[in-house]
Design an enzyme around this catalytic site. Sequence first.
Site, mmCIF file in Angstrom:
data_model
loop_
_atom_site.group_PDB
_atom_site.id
_atom_site.type_symbol
_atom_site.label_atom_id
_atom_site.label_comp_id
_atom_site.label_asym_id
_atom_site.label_seq_id
_atom_site.Cartn_x
_atom_site.Cartn_y
_atom_site.Cartn_z
ATOM 1 N N HIS A 38 0.853 -1.194 0.000
ATOM 2 C CA HIS A 38 0.000 0.000 0.000
ATOM 3 C C HIS A 38 0.888 1.243 0.000
ATOM 4 O O HIS A 38 1.724 1.413 0.880
ATOM 5 C CB HIS A 38 -0.912 0.009 1.229
ATOM 6 C CG HIS A 38 -2.097 -0.900 1.094
ATOM 7 N ND1 HIS A 38 -3.369 -0.523 1.427
ATOM 8 C CD2 HIS A 38 -2.190 -2.160 0.621
ATOM 9 C CE1 HIS A 38 -4.205 -1.527 1.182
ATOM 10 N NE2 HIS A 38 -3.506 -2.532 0.696
ATOM 11 N N TYR A 93 -9.183 6.216 6.682
ATOM 12 C CA TYR A 93 -9.364 6.606 8.087
ATOM 13 C C TYR A 93 -10.293 7.807 8.076
ATOM 14 O O TYR A 93 -9.930 8.867 7.576
ATOM 15 C CB TYR A 93 -8.026 7.006 8.717
ATOM 16 C CG TYR A 93 -7.076 5.852 8.986
ATOM 17 C CD1 TYR A 93 -6.255 5.339 7.986
ATOM 18 C CD2 TYR A 93 -6.990 5.285 10.260
ATOM 19 C CE1 TYR A 93 -5.373 4.300 8.248
ATOM 20 C CE2 TYR A 93 -6.104 4.246 10.532
ATOM 21 C CZ TYR A 93 -5.304 3.757 9.520
ATOM 22 O OH TYR A 93 -4.430 2.724 9.784
ATOM 23 N N PRO A 138 -4.988 0.903 18.208
ATOM 24 C CA PRO A 138 -4.754 0.362 16.868
ATOM 25 C C PRO A 138 -4.724 1.404 15.746
ATOM 26 O O PRO A 138 -4.369 1.087 14.613
ATOM 27 C CB PRO A 138 -5.935 -0.596 16.662
ATOM 28 C CG PRO A 138 -7.018 -0.042 17.534
ATOM 29 C CD PRO A 138 -6.331 0.566 18.719
ATOM 30 N N LYS A 154 0.632 0.340 14.748
ATOM 31 C CA LYS A 154 2.030 0.199 15.180
ATOM 32 C C LYS A 154 2.301 -1.089 15.957
ATOM 33 O O LYS A 154 3.459 -1.469 16.126
ATOM 34 C CB LYS A 154 2.418 1.389 16.095
ATOM 35 C CG LYS A 154 2.608 2.695 15.393
ATOM 36 C CD LYS A 154 3.928 2.768 14.667
ATOM 37 C CE LYS A 154 3.759 3.278 13.295
ATOM 38 N NZ LYS A 154 4.043 2.617 12.160
ATOM 39 N N TYR A 174 3.753 6.468 10.013
ATOM 40 C CA TYR A 174 2.916 5.330 9.592
ATOM 41 C C TYR A 174 3.744 4.255 8.910
ATOM 42 O O TYR A 174 3.580 3.068 9.180
ATOM 43 C CB TYR A 174 1.803 5.833 8.653
ATOM 44 C CG TYR A 174 0.672 4.849 8.483
ATOM 45 C CD1 TYR A 174 -0.448 4.879 9.327
ATOM 46 C CD2 TYR A 174 0.693 3.883 7.479
ATOM 47 C CE1 TYR A 174 -1.484 3.972 9.181
ATOM 48 C CE2 TYR A 174 -0.337 2.969 7.331
ATOM 49 C CZ TYR A 174 -1.427 3.031 8.189
ATOM 50 O OH TYR A 174 -2.454 2.127 8.041
HETATM 51 C C1 PHB Z 1 -6.654 -3.827 9.990
HETATM 52 O O1 PHB Z 1 -6.703 -4.016 8.760
HETATM 53 O O2 PHB Z 1 -7.085 -4.683 10.782
HETATM 54 C C2 PHB Z 1 -6.127 -2.547 10.512
HETATM 55 C C3 PHB Z 1 -5.495 -1.671 9.650
HETATM 56 C C4 PHB Z 1 -5.009 -0.466 10.114
HETATM 57 C C5 PHB Z 1 -5.147 -0.135 11.437
HETATM 58 C C6 PHB Z 1 -5.764 -1.016 12.322
HETATM 59 C C7 PHB Z 1 -6.261 -2.220 11.851
HETATM 60 O O3 PHB Z 1 -4.707 1.068 11.877
#
Ligand code: PHB
Length: 393
Positions: A75, A205, A294, A298, A386
């Site tokens: 990604h 997000y 989450p 990280k 990130y």
């Molecule tokens: C996920 O795909 O489970 C996932 C991705 C990004 C995050 C948290 C969980 O920040």
Amino acid sequence: MPTTRTRVAIVGAGPAGLLLSHLLAASGIESIVIDKRSRDEIESTIRAGILEQETVRVLTESGASDRVTTVGSRHDGVELRFDGQGHRIDFPSLTGRAVWLYPQHEVLKDLIAARLAGGQDIRFETSALRAEGIDSDRPIVTATTADGEELRIEADFVVGADGSRSVVREAVTGASRVGGYFREYPFAWFGILCEAPPSAHELIYSNSPDGFALISQRSPSVQRMYFQCDPDADPNALSDAQIWETLQARVPGTTLLEGPIFQRDVLRFRSFVAHELRRGRAALVGDAAHTVPPTGAKGMNLAVADVVLLERALRALLLENDERLIDGYAEKALKRIWKAQHFSWWMTSMLHVTADASDFDRLRQLGELRSVVESEAGQTYLAEAYTGWLHEA
Ligand code: PHB
């Protein structure tokens, strides 16, 4: 009580413990890994899925996982969505790096297969009771096996890779089992797995007036999505239709492709850093040492960074009797841990909506989001954190 000897006793067969045993084995250092869970439980527990470029490098270069790059997907950015509009953060142009989407339980399958193929002694369904003698050079882990028998593992060093309810942490931090810096959050994530095509090619997000949502993926036919909920929410209280309605409302401007929901869970989270990461002949790695919300993705990446540092320190200690790196382990690891704590807290506070938010709070939050997406410096900070800070050579 039967006693087994090894050089490094590793408590916990999660990503941190298994990767550590893998890297140690490559340096000729033998270890035993124990975990209270069964192999099947470890391999099927759904966790997050974003791997930093450095994490991918460690996994592939060490031969721990090739599938991360063949089954996982690269990604090059994420979208921040607020005020009805999406803003893409392009990682390669800002940092020269990218991330990979590859679920943690797949990493675990790869690691367990690689370790067992390498003859690693992994004892599943074996619960550590305590670590003792860590101030001597013969620390001991006592455990109970699946048959209810006690087992004593005598080692040169003990590693707590046993997650947020770590048993080893008690010995390392002294007095209490918790022994750390904490922060609670007044929300949690409602997560689903569904059978549907991807609604977006990259993660979204989203900050909406109703709360946060994250649109993630798993494969061309399975998707992972989350929305902010109350920590006490019951995952079975909502119908599928209500879940889709909630998700749709939180990503205005994007049409989600719906499909059957086959798993739902409520994920509570907090920030935590143990007061001590190492004492004598014991150290903590991964969630035993720290927990992050989450939102910054990280968790597993921090665990891998801890393990890389600790493995180097153990090599110096056990092969050359050189204590300098192990003496510096905690200080070095904590620098990254606190940067990641800040990033995870920042992403969480910038994207979630608190129940008592005033109009001022809400408008300030939008101002903060604009400060990020309308500034190359702001975007670069997000992209650097990130995609992850580089490991030391
Ligand atoms: C996920 O795909 O489970 C996932 C991705 C990004 C995050 C948290 C969980 O920040």
